[in-house]
Design an enzyme around this catalytic site. Structure first.
Site, PDB file in Angstrom:
ATOM      1  N   HIS A   1      10.929  -1.463  -2.371  1.00 39.63           N
ATOM      2  CA  HIS A   1      10.095  -1.401  -1.171  1.00 39.63           C
ATOM      3  C   HIS A   1      10.887  -1.100   0.099  1.00 39.63           C
ATOM      4  O   HIS A   1      10.388  -0.441   1.000  1.00 39.63           O
ATOM      5  CB  HIS A   1       9.361  -2.737  -1.022  1.00 39.63           C
ATOM      6  CG  HIS A   1       8.434  -2.813   0.140  1.00 39.63           C
ATOM      7  ND1 HIS A   1       7.472  -1.867   0.404  1.00 39.63           N
ATOM      8  CD2 HIS A   1       8.308  -3.752   1.121  1.00 39.63           C
ATOM      9  CE1 HIS A   1       6.790  -2.214   1.480  1.00 39.63           C
ATOM     10  NE2 HIS A   1       7.282  -3.344   1.945  1.00 39.63           N
TER      11      HIS A   1
ATOM     12  N   ASP B   1       5.760  -0.515   6.087  1.00 36.99           N
ATOM     13  CA  ASP B   1       5.047  -1.750   5.775  1.00 36.99           C
ATOM     14  C   ASP B   1       4.106  -2.125   6.929  1.00 36.99           C
ATOM     15  O   ASP B   1       3.232  -1.345   7.282  1.00 36.99           O
ATOM     16  CB  ASP B   1       6.090  -2.845   5.463  1.00 36.99           C
ATOM     17  CG  ASP B   1       5.495  -4.128   4.913  1.00 36.99           C
ATOM     18  OD1 ASP B   1       5.242  -4.182   3.703  1.00 36.99           O
ATOM     19  OD2 ASP B   1       5.282  -5.066   5.703  1.00 36.99           O
TER      20      ASP B   1
ATOM     21  N   TRP C   1      -0.407 -11.501   0.026  1.00 34.07           N
ATOM     22  CA  TRP C   1      -1.514 -11.124   0.914  1.00 34.07           C
ATOM     23  C   TRP C   1      -2.547 -12.256   1.033  1.00 34.07           C
ATOM     24  O   TRP C   1      -2.810 -12.732   2.147  1.00 34.07           O
ATOM     25  CB  TRP C   1      -2.173  -9.830   0.433  1.00 34.07           C
ATOM     26  CG  TRP C   1      -1.485  -8.584   0.885  1.00 34.07           C
ATOM     27  CD1 TRP C   1      -0.269  -8.114   0.477  1.00 34.07           C
ATOM     28  CD2 TRP C   1      -1.975  -7.632   1.829  1.00 34.07           C
ATOM     29  NE1 TRP C   1       0.031  -6.935   1.109  1.00 34.07           N
ATOM     30  CE2 TRP C   1      -0.997  -6.612   1.937  1.00 34.07           C
ATOM     31  CE3 TRP C   1      -3.146  -7.530   2.583  1.00 34.07           C
ATOM     32  CZ2 TRP C   1      -1.157  -5.509   2.779  1.00 34.07           C
ATOM     33  CZ3 TRP C   1      -3.315  -6.430   3.423  1.00 34.07           C
ATOM     34  CH2 TRP C   1      -2.333  -5.442   3.524  1.00 34.07           C
TER      35      TRP C   1
END
Length: 309
Positions: A289, A116, A161
């Site tokens: 993730h 990440d 984001w």
């Protein structure tokens, strides 16, 4: 015993003075073994590596760092136009600071595995200073320029984001109302099971300690401002793509089936191969993730195969 020591048996805690204040990390493995730097992602800390690091330390000198602003590393405050724009958390700048930290530990060249946000620091460092990185493993990201192209093509994708990259103090103020609710919600949303079952309670405690500190909430947002639509990270990508720069060292792309590669126009590996890593190899992991915690065995196997090739 300090909090978190039991997650890394045989590792020593490190406090390293760096260009931007003190960095915290842990080191394990033979001192003479090839060095391997592990960089974590958002919203976590070095603790995310606890299921992989002890085994990796059998063949490498493993250094797991808390990124600037995360975990127990220094979280420089904004106080100028430069830091308000996220420049203090630009991946180019953090990469240079990490090089200085690694030099203080005696490592000039090293392998790097990043997840990440740590992977974003990793590939920027490797593009800027290719002679430093022996091998580069990128866990569950596409290049920042590709990420923003996807968001702009599908504005509902990855809403954290644009949210976190809004000007201060808007996102900070909203998160501070309920940090656990916000960050735990992200952890749940991004796992394959949409719950917290994959996370060790000791690691979760360390994550919560950090994300409940206002200065660190601000640092997380500064990290995303640096990677924002008009931030220095995207600009650096654009410049390098225009110049045709690519990663010179062997590159491994690990992509999660249930998060990064799910319903995407191209795979993560294809995105890297058409941009910065034309010769990259890839492994798909049946995971959400947080593959180092959700699927440690296949993630570890892929990393060991790559690092020991």
């Amino acid at each position: 015993m300090a909090e978190g020591d039991d997650l890394f048996p045989g590792f020593e805690p490190l406090w390293i003075e760096g260009p931007a204040g003190r960095w915290f990390g842990r080191a394990g493995g033979p001192a003479e073994a090839p060095p391997l730097l592990l960089l974590h992602g958002f919203p976590q800390s070095h603790a995310m590596w606890h299921r992989l690091a002890p085994t990796l330390a059998r063949t490498h000198r493993v250094i797991a760092l808390d990124l600037k602003g995360y975990g127990w590393s220094a979280a420089p405050a904004s106080g100028s136009a430069e830091t308000a724009a996220g420049t203090a958390y630009a991946k180019r700048r953090i990469g240079a600071e990490i090089v200085a930290v690694m030099e203080r530990l005696g490592h000039i060249r090293f392998a790097l595995a990043g997840h990440d946000r740590g992977a974003r620091v990793g590939y920027r460092l490797a593009l800027d200073e290719p002679g430093r990185i022996e091998r580069l493993a990128l866990l569950d990201i596409v290049p920042t320029a590709v990420q923003w192209a996807r968001i702009e093509a599908n504005p509902g994708a990855n809403p954290h984001w644009p949210f976190l990259s809004r000007p201060a103090p808007e996102p900070e103020a909203m998160i501070r109302r309920d940090p656990d609710g916000y960050f735990e919600g992200l952890l749940r949303d991004w796992t394959a099971g949409h719950d917290l079952a994959a996370f060790d309670t000791r690691a979760l405690t360390l994550y919560r300690q950090a994300w409940n500190v206002p200065e660190r909430i601000h640092a997380f947002c500064e990290d995303y401002r640096a990677g924002g639509a008009d931030g220095p990270d995207r600009a650096a990508d654009r410049d390098d793509l225009a110049a045709g720069r690519t990663l010179a060292m062997p590159v491994l792309v690990l992509a999660s089936e249930a998060y990064l590669d799910r319903d995407k126009p191209e795979t993560a590996l294809a995105a890297w191969q058409r941009t910065f890593a034309p010769k990259a190899e890839g492994v798909s992991i049946a995971s959400g993730h947080f593959m180092a915690e959700e699927a440690p065995e296949p993630t570890l196997r892929a990393l060991r195969d790559f690092l020991e090739a």
